[in-house]
Scaffold this active site. Structure first.
Site, PDB file in Angstrom:
ATOM      1  CG  ASN A 192      -0.769  -0.322   2.464  1.00  0.00           C
ATOM      2  OD1 ASN A 192      -0.453  -1.443   2.817  1.00  0.00           O
ATOM      3  ND2 ASN A 192      -0.828   0.660   3.317  1.00  0.00           N
ATOM      4  CG  ASP A 193       0.002   4.068   2.891  1.00  0.00           C
ATOM      5  OD1 ASP A 193      -0.961   3.642   2.254  1.00  0.00           O
ATOM      6  OD2 ASP A 193      -0.054   4.405   4.077  1.00  0.00           O
TER       7      ASP A 193
ATOM      8  CG  ASP B 276       0.244   7.329   8.557  1.00  0.00           C
ATOM      9  OD1 ASP B 276       0.706   6.218   8.884  1.00  0.00           O
ATOM     10  OD2 ASP B 276      -0.935   7.490   8.180  1.00  0.00           O
TER      11      ASP B 276
HETATM   12  C1  FRU Z   1      -2.907   4.546   4.832  1.00  0.00           C
HETATM   13  C2  FRU Z   1      -2.630   3.693   6.050  1.00  0.00           C
HETATM   14  C3  FRU Z   1      -1.770   4.455   7.025  1.00  0.00           C
HETATM   15  C4  FRU Z   1      -1.097   3.365   7.803  1.00  0.00           C
HETATM   16  C5  FRU Z   1      -0.886   2.305   6.743  1.00  0.00           C
HETATM   17  C6  FRU Z   1      -0.975   0.899   7.246  1.00  0.00           C
HETATM   18  O1  FRU Z   1      -3.201   3.844   3.677  1.00  0.00           O
HETATM   19  O2  FRU Z   1      -3.855   3.273   6.626  1.00  0.00           O
HETATM   20  O3  FRU Z   1      -2.466   5.390   7.821  1.00  0.00           O
HETATM   21  O4  FRU Z   1       0.095   3.771   8.381  1.00  0.00           O
HETATM   22  O5  FRU Z   1      -1.875   2.531   5.743  1.00  0.00           O
HETATM   23  O6  FRU Z   1      -0.573  -0.007   6.265  1.00  0.00           O
END
Ligand code: FRU
Length: 493
Positions: free
Chosen positions: A43-44, A168
């Protein structure tokens, strides 16, 4: 001892990746020029940085499954943000504050300090039966192997804030201090908290940098803060704002008080698959952002993350974009110029009239770029439609509706899998032409218009036989100043 456990976890993850990566690399939905992991779930974007002559991309990573799981940080490097070399996993869950099957090393950022590459991330784990999110530090001398700080976590949620909604960290340097902004939640409202430090290890709370009073959601994920021109920008992905997945605020910063006062609000992307963008300064001082091309299960249109899980992987990033401040303090997001190096098989046409019959664009590649300029003075049509990645019948449908002053991008029926429509206002004020710039890859379409101020990213998992792209008008004629197409060369493994 604990660094030993992280080493073991990283080795285990690498073995898992090595086991399946050959099979994954050749699989059908792999992108041709969008960043992906070798295998597993991402993901991110995390820790994006230009460090010692290379771009480092880290990412939220589960190497064990094509779904979200205990978060690791994957790692890759690049000379141009398009061609990548994968490096070993950088962070793995290993400590009491980040070792949990529903936690791990959550999102964060990177900074260079004292010749080292520093990572700041959120650890999520259970403490006395409750989940806690805390801010943690790790560093590396070679940019490859990281050590977690023995006195982690360095910051915990302040009194009155939810311990499981504090995450984050994005770090930067200003003057003598390092600063960090984190997303937080209090009384069901989103806050961005700003901290400062002289050494990256001891942090003091400075202020609530900015906050939602209900109009901007109940939690901001992945906040990011940077200077551009004589302004500052706060970006975040809000929770609790329905269709809205990415927001920017432009305003002025007071570093004495730690308060950011904004005057402009905008959307980074209106699409269904654009989330958690992170920014960094590149080698030439450009401000670049990269987002995750997907959505979460709590979003209103969510169906699933797409069919690539069948091939043991899921997730990619949207194209890197350069951020540009306009004179009226709005932001443009322009795909980086490096993408032009992937162009081939160019076709250019001028002064084209399109009526209600479909006009077939001169590219049949499933990885291509299209640029159009609509002559608004000569166009009489009430709608201009684009049918992309089409098999001749179905396809992803973009509609520019002059009557309703709205743009929409629907993928209902585009691939037999996805659904959903994104919508944005069509800003026409005194314009003589409307510019459209489209990037099509194996499993996504990125649509930029309104001088890169109105953009939509959506994933479409259509088969390769869906390789035609059409334009057609409704209720009148559409006049194009030019139509340009390129095939895009493969950049990914
Ligand atoms: C955003 C999120 C963040 C978190 C991460 C977990 O997409 O929810 O806030 O740190 O993904 O994978």
């Amino acid at each position: 001892m604990s660094s030993e456990l992280m080493k073991q976890r990283i080795n285990k993850a690498q073995m898992e990746i090595d086991l399946i990566k050959e099979e994954v690399l050749g699989s059908r939905y792999r992108q041709k020029y969008h960043f992906m992991a070798e295998a597993g779930w991402i993901n991110d974007p995390n820790g994006l940085i230009y460090y010692k002559g290379q771009y480092h991309f880290f990412y939220q990573y589960n190497p064990y499954d094509a779904y979200w799981g205990a978060m690791h940080w994957g790692h890759a490097v690049s000379d141009d943000m398009l061609h990548f070399t994968y490096l070993p996993v950088a962070l793995a869950p290993s400590e009491s504050y980040d070792d949990d099957e529903n936690g791990g090393c959550f999102s964060g950022s990177a900074i260079e300090y004292d010749g080292k590459l520093w990572l700041m991330y959120t650890g999520r784990a259970k403490l006395d039966g409750e989940y806690h999110q805390t801010q943690c530090v790790a560093w590396s001398d070679d940019g490859i192997t990281f050590t977690k700080y023995e006195n982690n976590p360095v910051v915990t949620a302040p009194q009155g804030y939810e311990a499981d909604n504090f995450r984050d960290p994005k770090v930067w340097k200003h003057g003598e201090y390092f600063y960090m902004v984190c997303g937080a939640k209090k009384d069901n409202l989103a806050k961005a908290l700003i901290y400062r430090s002289e050494n990256m290890l001891d942090w003091e709370f400075l202020n609530v940098l900015a906050e939602s009073r209900g109009e901007l959601g109940y939690m901001w994920e992945c906040p990011d803060f940077f200077e551009i021109g004589d302004k500052h920008v706060l970006m975040f992905s809000p929770m609790g704002l329905n269709e809205c997945t990415s927001v920017y605020l432009v305003g002025d910063m007071n570093y004495e008080t730690g308060k950011f006062i904004y005057s402009t609000t905008g959307r980074i992307d209106w699409g269904l698959d654009y989330y958690a963008p992170q920014s960094f300064n590149d080698a030439d001082g450009r401000r670049i952002i990269v987002g995750w091309a997907n959505s979460w299960d709590w979003m209103p249109w969510f169906k699933d993350w797409g069919p690539s899980f069948k091939d043991k992987w899921c997730g990619f990033f949207n194209l890197p974009r350069e951020v540009v401040l306009t004179e009226d303090n709005r932001l443009k997001f322009i795909p980086i110029k490096e993408l032009e190096s992937l162009r081939c098989n160019e076709t250019k046409e001028k002064n084209i009239t399109v009526l209600k019959d479909r006009y077939l664009l001169k590219t049949d590649s499933i990885s291509c770029e299209i640029k159009l300029s609509v002559n608004l003075l000569k166009t009489t049509a009430q709608q201009i439609n684009l049918l992309l990645r089409s098999d001749g019948e179905n396809g992803a449908h973009i509609c520019i509706d002059f009557k309703r002053q709205e743009m929409s991008f629907s993928r209902d029926g585009a691939d037999g899998w996805s659904n959903g429509t994104s919508r944005s206002p069509l800003i026409m004020a005194d314009k003589e032409h409307l510019d459209i710039h489209i990037f099509i890859d194996q499993s996504s379409i990125e649509f930029y218009t309104d001088d890169y101020m109105t953009n939509h990213c959506l994933n479409v998992f259509a088969p390769c036989k869906n390789n035609r792209n059409y334009i057609f008008a409704a209720e009148g004629k559409a006049e194009f100043n030019f139509i340009e197409c390129w095939e895009i060369k493969k950049a990914t493994d």
